[in-house]
Design a protein around this motif. Structure first.
Motif, PDB file in Angstrom:
ATOM      1  N   ARG A 164       0.812  -1.223   0.000  1.00 47.04           N
ATOM      2  CA  ARG A 164       0.000   0.000   0.000  1.00 47.04           C
ATOM      3  C   ARG A 164       0.841   1.266   0.000  1.00 47.04           C
ATOM      4  O   ARG A 164       0.433   2.278  -0.557  1.00 47.04           O
ATOM      5  CB  ARG A 164      -0.927  -0.001   1.227  1.00 47.04           C
ATOM      6  CG  ARG A 164      -1.867   1.199   1.290  1.00 47.04           C
ATOM      7  CD  ARG A 164      -2.845   1.084   2.441  1.00 47.04           C
ATOM      8  NE  ARG A 164      -3.676   2.258   2.527  1.00 47.04           N
ATOM      9  CZ  ARG A 164      -3.374   3.332   3.266  1.00 47.04           C
ATOM     10  NH1 ARG A 164      -2.254   3.353   3.979  1.00 47.04           N
ATOM     11  NH2 ARG A 164      -4.170   4.384   3.294  1.00 47.04           N
ATOM     12  N   GLN A 165       2.002   1.217   0.601  1.00 44.50           N
ATOM     13  CA  GLN A 165       2.804   2.423   0.754  1.00 44.50           C
ATOM     14  C   GLN A 165       4.270   2.110   0.555  1.00 44.50           C
ATOM     15  O   GLN A 165       4.761   1.068   0.979  1.00 44.50           O
ATOM     16  CB  GLN A 165       2.578   3.016   2.149  1.00 44.50           C
ATOM     17  CG  GLN A 165       3.157   4.404   2.341  1.00 44.50           C
ATOM     18  CD  GLN A 165       2.581   5.073   3.563  1.00 44.50           C
ATOM     19  OE1 GLN A 165       1.652   5.852   3.481  1.00 44.50           O
ATOM     20  NE2 GLN A 165       3.136   4.762   4.718  1.00 44.50           N
TER      21      GLN A 165
ATOM     22  N   GLN B 207       1.776   6.606  -1.757  1.00 45.19           N
ATOM     23  CA  GLN B 207       0.679   5.724  -1.384  1.00 45.19           C
ATOM     24  C   GLN B 207       0.097   5.162  -2.666  1.00 45.19           C
ATOM     25  O   GLN B 207      -0.356   5.909  -3.534  1.00 45.19           O
ATOM     26  CB  GLN B 207      -0.397   6.481  -0.606  1.00 45.19           C
ATOM     27  CG  GLN B 207      -1.618   5.634  -0.275  1.00 45.19           C
ATOM     28  CD  GLN B 207      -2.756   6.446   0.296  1.00 45.19           C
ATOM     29  OE1 GLN B 207      -2.611   7.069   1.343  1.00 45.19           O
ATOM     30  NE2 GLN B 207      -3.890   6.476  -0.400  1.00 45.19           N
ATOM     31  N   LEU B 208       0.129   3.845  -2.811  1.00 49.40           N
ATOM     32  CA  LEU B 208      -0.362   3.216  -4.024  1.00 49.40           C
ATOM     33  C   LEU B 208      -1.878   3.372  -4.124  1.00 49.40           C
ATOM     34  O   LEU B 208      -2.555   3.732  -3.166  1.00 49.40           O
ATOM     35  CB  LEU B 208       0.022   1.736  -4.028  1.00 49.40           C
ATOM     36  CG  LEU B 208       1.529   1.456  -3.838  1.00 49.40           C
ATOM     37  CD1 LEU B 208       1.797  -0.037  -3.908  1.00 49.40           C
ATOM     38  CD2 LEU B 208       2.359   2.204  -4.872  1.00 49.40           C
ATOM     39  N   ASN B 209      -2.395   3.115  -5.309  1.00 46.12           N
ATOM     40  CA  ASN B 209      -3.817   3.327  -5.572  1.00 46.12           C
ATOM     41  C   ASN B 209      -4.674   2.590  -4.548  1.00 46.12           C
ATOM     42  O   ASN B 209      -4.557   1.374  -4.372  1.00 46.12           O
ATOM     43  CB  ASN B 209      -4.146   2.856  -6.987  1.00 46.12           C
ATOM     44  CG  ASN B 209      -5.401   3.520  -7.517  1.00 46.12           C
ATOM     45  OD1 ASN B 209      -5.563   4.726  -7.407  1.00 46.12           O
ATOM     46  ND2 ASN B 209      -6.286   2.734  -8.098  1.00 46.12           N
ATOM     47  N   THR B 210      -5.532   3.326  -3.855  1.00 44.45           N
ATOM     48  CA  THR B 210      -6.388   2.779  -2.810  1.00 44.45           C
ATOM     49  C   THR B 210      -7.834   3.129  -3.114  1.00 44.45           C
ATOM     50  O   THR B 210      -8.163   4.306  -3.302  1.00 44.45           O
ATOM     51  CB  THR B 210      -6.003   3.344  -1.428  1.00 44.45           C
ATOM     52  OG1 THR B 210      -4.632   3.032  -1.155  1.00 44.45           O
ATOM     53  CG2 THR B 210      -6.884   2.764  -0.346  1.00 44.45           C
TER      54      THR B 210
ATOM     55  N   THR C  18      -7.828   6.580  -4.921  1.00 47.45           N
ATOM     56  CA  THR C  18      -6.946   7.701  -4.586  1.00 47.45           C
ATOM     57  C   THR C  18      -5.511   7.217  -4.482  1.00 47.45           C
ATOM     58  O   THR C  18      -5.237   6.137  -3.956  1.00 47.45           O
ATOM     59  CB  THR C  18      -7.361   8.340  -3.247  1.00 47.45           C
ATOM     60  OG1 THR C  18      -8.714   8.777  -3.321  1.00 47.45           O
ATOM     61  CG2 THR C  18      -6.461   9.532  -2.917  1.00 47.45           C
ATOM     62  N   LYS C  19      -4.591   8.037  -4.968  1.00 43.21           N
ATOM     63  CA  LYS C  19      -3.167   7.775  -4.772  1.00 43.21           C
ATOM     64  C   LYS C  19      -2.470   9.092  -4.434  1.00 43.21           C
ATOM     65  O   LYS C  19      -2.888  10.166  -4.874  1.00 43.21           O
ATOM     66  CB  LYS C  19      -2.542   7.122  -5.998  1.00 43.21           C
ATOM     67  CG  LYS C  19      -2.728   7.856  -7.300  1.00 43.21           C
ATOM     68  CD  LYS C  19      -2.159   7.037  -8.450  1.00 43.21           C
ATOM     69  CE  LYS C  19      -2.386   7.720  -9.798  1.00 43.21           C
ATOM     70  NZ  LYS C  19      -1.849   6.900 -10.915  1.00 43.21           N
ATOM     71  N   ARG C  20      -1.424   8.974  -3.636  1.00 39.27           N
ATOM     72  CA  ARG C  20      -0.660  10.135  -3.183  1.00 39.27           C
ATOM     73  C   ARG C  20       0.814   9.897  -3.441  1.00 39.27           C
ATOM     74  O   ARG C  20       1.290   8.766  -3.448  1.00 39.27           O
ATOM     75  CB  ARG C  20      -0.865  10.391  -1.683  1.00 39.27           C
ATOM     76  CG  ARG C  20      -2.207  10.939  -1.278  1.00 39.27           C
ATOM     77  CD  ARG C  20      -2.183  11.275   0.212  1.00 39.27           C
ATOM     78  NE  ARG C  20      -3.355  12.009   0.641  1.00 39.27           N
ATOM     79  CZ  ARG C  20      -4.433  11.441   1.162  1.00 39.27           C
ATOM     80  NH1 ARG C  20      -4.460  10.119   1.304  1.00 39.27           N
ATOM     81  NH2 ARG C  20      -5.460  12.166   1.546  1.00 39.27           N
ATOM     82  N   SER C  21       1.557  10.992  -3.579  1.00 38.84           N
ATOM     83  CA  SER C  21       3.011  10.886  -3.683  1.00 38.84           C
ATOM     84  C   SER C  21       3.625  12.211  -3.284  1.00 38.84           C
ATOM     85  O   SER C  21       2.966  13.262  -3.313  1.00 38.84           O
ATOM     86  CB  SER C  21       3.440  10.518  -5.111  1.00 38.84           C
ATOM     87  OG  SER C  21       3.064  11.522  -6.028  1.00 38.84           O
TER      88      SER C  21
ATOM     89  N   ASN D 125      -2.054  14.563  -4.832  1.00 35.53           N
ATOM     90  CA  ASN D 125      -2.923  13.399  -4.851  1.00 35.53           C
ATOM     91  C   ASN D 125      -3.813  13.445  -6.079  1.00 35.53           C
ATOM     92  O   ASN D 125      -4.022  14.501  -6.695  1.00 35.53           O
ATOM     93  CB  ASN D 125      -3.766  13.301  -3.572  1.00 35.53           C
ATOM     94  CG  ASN D 125      -4.732  14.472  -3.404  1.00 35.53           C
ATOM     95  OD1 ASN D 125      -5.555  14.738  -4.272  1.00 35.53           O
ATOM     96  ND2 ASN D 125      -4.633  15.167  -2.272  1.00 35.53           N
TER      97      ASN D 125
END
Length: 826
Positions: free
Chosen positions: A251-252, A277-280, A308-311, A340
């Motif tokens: 996940r991360q 954070q991988l696609n959730t 949602t994904k974050r980086s 995001n």
């Protein structure tokens, strides 16, 4: 006032009891630890007391910033003292004789430095994970195994007195109005999106987190909940050294690289860290009933999913130059980015029934939404510090400047199955930027050995600009700019501050007292039609009274006056219409929230390393800023009408009174097994005219267990539970989160590999909440997939060289990190 009286009564009673405790016949041991060559004081040196012939210390203390120490309540006898500090040879003093009622003064104790270079050094001594100091509580994340694999938001879940909900909203002692700092300095990275910023900082890059619930006059008055200061890893150790940390998971993922070089009076620190954070995909359902005209009822059902994904990444470079033994210059620059992307589909059914229960209309639609957010920020700082011949006298001049550029793109479209209804939708592009500059001057002057005066001044300049461009979907499928929803919003705020504080030891060091007064004048300008924000003055007093009981106990009472200035996002009149049935906007007419806070705390250390802290607090907020939701059958926004809308907006809603407590305990059950627990509870009462009076109880429990197996193998488990609690219009859901981690060290503890699992036995965390008000009730369920598995790798490299000048070297606590020096005018 009754609660305040109880707190004061308990404090005074405790002091009276301890003042009457018979200490007849017991004495003291005092001294000062200095460098044998430079004759400068050695702070944070460890002084341990042994009975002659004993192998374990029964008492101990760390030297203060001036190198002094005093061990109280020592029974008559023959003792052995040891003095330790990294980079120095251990100093042993045999046969320290304490007579009945006698005081032993050892004078200056000179430590000899280790002069040879160490090609490979393994440091086994380390600071405890939790340190309770007179003005703050420190969580040493670098020494916590399970904290290394996640992001800053995950680390905060383990910090005493801090609660974090499932969406990343942070509260300190039950209050969400917190001032966040990085390395003691403000950063515009927190202004754009606090939750995203905390998700972008890898846990492996965090050295420690300082929690300051009752800041003194030297700190800004902003933040009714207090201050959380995130200290990033650096090093002031002579030589060249560094570390690499990598985490890969389902996940991360995150990684960090640190490089430190120091020779003589010049040092360089550089780092780069990244987090993703991988696609959730989050599942959600929402049921709403609203009352309409003629006893009609509208039922809205929404069910959908959003991926949602974050980086993000952080990088920085700092230069440290000791110009002379009494003049130091530190310059730093940092570059940060986070963002995001979220997109989702929501099935909607809106049905209307009349008073007789007959179906009047039934509209079925599909909403397609997409949003992208990104923020880039640059931070600069220049700090000049001068010390003088008189010990403790110091001048600190600090300049910081932070600039961020933020962009929001959003899109939403609704397609209807009902014949004759055309698709509707909007899209928007919102660029903005934020610049903040801080200039502060702080001066400390000791009048006597027990009385010190501090003073300073500070200027804060904030300049925020935002442009909103909105396009409306036409019947032919094209978009046209909507002039009614396209505008610019500029926001400028200046804060002029000055403070004065005194600290003293009274009644033969029976009480340590620190009193302060800070004055801040704020001017605000928002160039938006109809928005006028008057200037205002804030006079913020603070006080801390503490008493040490022997060498192992202390009790503290504190008071602080704080305010919460509405931030840019809370006053921006932009309407977020990504969901036309749930719209939010800012409130340009918000007033500052005002808080009076009282704290009473007791701390005790036991032989064998156990520690317990018990604290209580009472806080009263006026002009309390709360989120409030209002239902509208139809709502007209800049020329366009929306139906069946819940409008959410921040407002000053009366008062809030909070009474709570915190219990922290760390117990080494055996030499291998250590347990830590933290219990936090609070009762809040909101009294909002026109809304009602609501009392809510909330608690948080966590437990951390670590076990040291043979062959440098360590296992650790952590569990955290946050209870549900009532709000003015509904309830916030409960939250349970846990993780398990194992680590194996090798290559003389320079390298390690670990495995970590979060919420391993449940795919989703279910979040049920309700909201209600005049004419509406709503129940929501969100299912978040937080289960994850990962692997962590770390490696420390380089050469450590210890110089004779203690002021130019550092102290490594399981990661080569120095205790952060306080920065002026925070």
């Amino acid at each position: 006032m009754r609660r305040l009286f109880v707190l004061v009564f308990l404090f005074v009673t405790t002091l009276s009891i301890n003042a009457q405790t018979p200490n007849a016949g017991k004495g003291k041991i005092a001294g000062k630890v200095i460098d044998a060559v430079t004759r400068q004081p050695v702070d944070y040196a460890t002084v341990s007391v042994f009975k002659q012939g004993g192998t374990s210390p029964f008492n101990g203390i760390s030297t203060d910033p001036k190198g002094n120490f005093t061990l109280d309540n020592i029974a008559p006898g023959d003792y052995r003292l040891t003095i330790d500090f990294l980079g120095y040879k251990k100093h042993v003093i045999e046969h320290v004789i304490v007579a009945t009622g006698g005081n032993v003064t050892l004078g200056n104790i000179a430590l000899e430095s280790i002069q040879n270079q160490l090609a490979g050094v393994t440091i086994t001594a380390k600071a405890p994970v939790i340190e309770n100091r007179i003005d703050k509580m420190v969580y040493n994340a670098a020494n916590d195994l399970t904290a290394q694999s996640g992001a800053a938001i995950d680390v905060l879940k383990k910090v005493p007195q801090v609660t974090v909900d499932i969406d990343g909203n942070v509260e300190l002692q039950g209050n969400g109005n917190i001032r966040f700092l990085i390395n003691g300095k403000p950063s515009s990275i927190f202004g754009a999106s606090l939750a995203d910023a905390l998700q972008a900082i890898p846990g492996s890059q965090i050295k420690s987190i300082e929690v300051i619930t009752s800041p003194g006059a030297k700190y800004d008055a902003a933040g009714t909940g207090g201050i959380i200061n995130i200290i990033l890893k650096d090093s002031k150790v002579q030589g060249i050294n560094g570390s690499i940390n990598l985490t890969g998971g389902t996940r991360q993922e995150n990684g960090s690289f640190n490089l430190n070089a120091r020779k003589g009076n010049f040092g360089v620190n550089a780092f780069f860290s990244g987090n993703a954070q991988l696609n959730t995909t989050v599942l959600s359902t929402n049921n709403r009933n609203t009352s309409g005209p003629g006893d009609s009822t509208t039922h809205l059902f929404q069910k959908g999913s959003a991926a949602t994904k974050r980086s993000g990444y952080q990088s920085g470079l700092s230069l440290n130059w000791d110009i002379t033994p009494k003049d130091a210059l530190t310059a730093s620059v940092g570059f940060d980015h986070f963002g995001n992307h979220s997109n989702g589909l929501t099935n909607q059914q809106e049905s209307i029934t009349n008073g007789a229960g007959d179906l009047v209309s039934d509209i079925i639609s599909l909403r397609n939404s997409d949003s992208r957010f990104s923020a880039y920020s640059t931070d600069y700082s220049l700090d000049y510090k001068k010390t003088f011949a008189k010990e403790g006298r110091e001048l600190d001049i600090l300049f910081t400047s932070s600039y961020s550029k933020n962009t929001v793109n959003y899109f939403q479209r609704q397609d209807y199955e009902t014949p004759g209804m055309i698709s509707t939708g909007i899209r928007g592009f919102n660029p903005g930027n934020d610049r903040e500059t801080n200039i502060s001057v702080d001066y400390t002057h000791p009048i006597t050995k027990t009385f010190t005066i501090e003073g300073g001044a500070k200027l804060v300049i904030e300049d925020l600009k935002n442009v909103t461009n909105t396009d409306t979907l036409l019947a032919d499928g094209s978009y046209m700019n909507n002039a009614d929803q396209t505008y610019g919003f500029n926001y400028k705020r200046n804060i002029y501050a000055a403070y004065l504080s005194t600290s003293a030891s009274l009644f033969k060091k029976f009480l340590d007292v620190k009193l302060g007064l800070r004055n801040e004048y704020t001017t605000t300008n928002a160039n938006f039609p109809g928005v006028v924000i008057p200037g205002y003055n804030t006079l913020a007093p603070s006080a801390v009274i503490s008493h040490k009981i022997g060498g192992t106990q202390s009790i503290k009472f504190s008071y602080s006056y704080r305010i919460e200035r509405p931030d840019y996002g809370e006053v921006n009149p932009f309407y977020n219409i990504s969901d036309p049935h749930n719209i939010s906007t800012g409130n340009p007419n918000l007033k500052p929230e005002i808080s009076n806070s009282f704290e009473l705390g007791y701390n005790k250390s036991f032989d064998g390393g156990a520690n317990i802290y018990i604290g209580s607090f009472y806080r009263h907020n006026s002009e309390d800023i709360q989120q409030f939701t209002t239902q509208y059958d139809t709502l007209s926004i800049n020329g366009k009408t929306y139906s069946n809308v819940l409008l959410s907006q921040r407002a000053n809603l009366g008062t809030q009174a909070s009474l709570g407590g915190n219990v922290f305990a760390s117990v080494p059950v055996t030499s291998k097994l250590n347990l830590r627990t933290n219990i936090f509870l609070v009762s809040r009462t909101n009294d909002a005219p026109g809304v009602g009076k609501v009392t809510a109880f909330q608690y948080r429990l966590n437990l951390n267990a670590s076990y040291q197996f043979p062959s440098n193998f360590l296992a650790e488990a952590f569990g955290n539970y946050n209870s549900s609690s009532r709000t003015l219009q509904g309830n916030r859901p409960q939250f349970f989160w846990y993780n398990i981690a194992v680590r194996k060290q090798f290559l003389d503890k320079k390298a390690s590999i670990g495995l970590v699992a979060n919420n391993a036995f449940s795919k989703y965390i279910n979040q049920s909440s309700t909201t209600s008000g005049p004419g509406f009730s709503q129940a929501s369920l969100r299912q978040l997939p937080l289960r994850s598995f990962g692997i962590t790798l770390s490696y420390k490299f380089g050469k450590l060289e210890f110089s004779k000048n203690k002021d130019k070297e550092g102290r490594e606590d399981n990661g080569g990190q120095m205790p952060a020096e306080p920065l002026g005018g925070k």
